[in-house]
Design an enzyme around this catalytic site. Structure first.
Site, PDB file in Angstrom:
ATOM      1  N   ASN A  36       0.827  -1.209   0.000  1.00 37.97           N
ATOM      2  CA  ASN A  36       0.000   0.000   0.000  1.00 37.97           C
ATOM      3  C   ASN A  36       0.858   1.254   0.000  1.00 37.97           C
ATOM      4  O   ASN A  36       1.972   1.276   0.542  1.00 37.97           O
ATOM      5  CB  ASN A  36      -1.006  -0.002   1.157  1.00 37.97           C
ATOM      6  N   VAL A  37       0.325   2.281  -0.642  1.00 34.11           N
ATOM      7  CA  VAL A  37       1.019   3.563  -0.791  1.00 34.11           C
ATOM      8  C   VAL A  37       0.017   4.664  -0.447  1.00 34.11           C
ATOM      9  O   VAL A  37      -0.938   4.889  -1.194  1.00 34.11           O
ATOM     10  CB  VAL A  37       1.552   3.741  -2.228  1.00 34.11           C
ATOM     11  N   GLU A  57      -3.267  -4.226  -3.159  1.00 37.92           N
ATOM     12  CA  GLU A  57      -3.794  -4.980  -4.308  1.00 37.92           C
ATOM     13  C   GLU A  57      -3.739  -4.155  -5.585  1.00 37.92           C
ATOM     14  O   GLU A  57      -3.568  -4.700  -6.683  1.00 37.92           O
ATOM     15  CB  GLU A  57      -5.233  -5.429  -4.026  1.00 37.92           C
ATOM     16  N   CYS A 109     -11.019  -3.882  -3.351  1.00 34.94           N
ATOM     17  CA  CYS A 109      -9.951  -4.731  -3.898  1.00 34.94           C
ATOM     18  C   CYS A 109     -10.470  -6.120  -4.266  1.00 34.94           C
ATOM     19  O   CYS A 109      -9.915  -6.761  -5.149  1.00 34.94           O
ATOM     20  CB  CYS A 109      -8.785  -4.795  -2.916  1.00 34.94           C
TER      21      CYS A 109
END
Ligand code: THU
Length: 140
Positions: A54-55, A67, A101
């Site tokens: 994750n960002v 994802e 996701c």
């Protein structure tokens, strides 16, 4: 592999390796706002493995889930179909994909894709029943 769509059976997948790959990439997450690092690894139907973390962003709402990165990596590295996925949290413990996701995974893995969960290996059809998908755009 068990059929022409190259979906492996659950016992043909090296889940330990996939979870290790997910845990490895989780350490690269950029999650300074939630402090909730996520990593995900997916086995592709040609045998390669794609990963994502994750960002987050100062504009919280535009955070990218792990994802998203994995699906982008899937396409950027040649496409194909995901056949097995493992997602983990910052301690390396299994984590369920969020609703958005699951939709991403549905599009790129289909109903038969396998997901390792705390309840064992489940299919996408079990995780996202009555899903909206590409067929809904054309079958009416
Ligand atoms: N997150 C993911 O990366 N994947 C999921 O399926 C659930 C949530 C991330 C988004 C955000 O950066 C953090 O976890 C807390 O919600």
């Amino acid at each position: 592999m068990t059929d022409e769509t190259t979906t492996p059976s659950a016992d043909e997948v090296d889940w330990t390796e996939l979870q290790a790959r997910a845990t490895d990439v989780m350490r690269r997450a950029y999650a300074p706002y939630s402090n909730f690092a996520v990593g995900v690894a997916g086995l592709v139907d040609d045998g390669r493995v794609v990963v994502g973390c994750n960002v987050e962003n100062a504009a919280y709402g535009v955070a990218l889930c792990a994802e998203c990165g994995m699906v982008s990596a899937l396409h950027a590295s040649g496409g194909g179909r995901l056949v097995a996925v493992v997602c983990v949290d910052r301690s390396g413990t299994l984590l369920m994909a969020c609703g958005r996701c699951r939709q991403l995974l549905w599009e790129n893995g289909g109903p038969g894709m396998l997901v390792l969960t705390e309840r064992g290996v489940l299919t996408m059809a079990e995780l996202l029943p009555l899903a909206f998908g590409v067929d809904d755009l054309t079958d009416r």
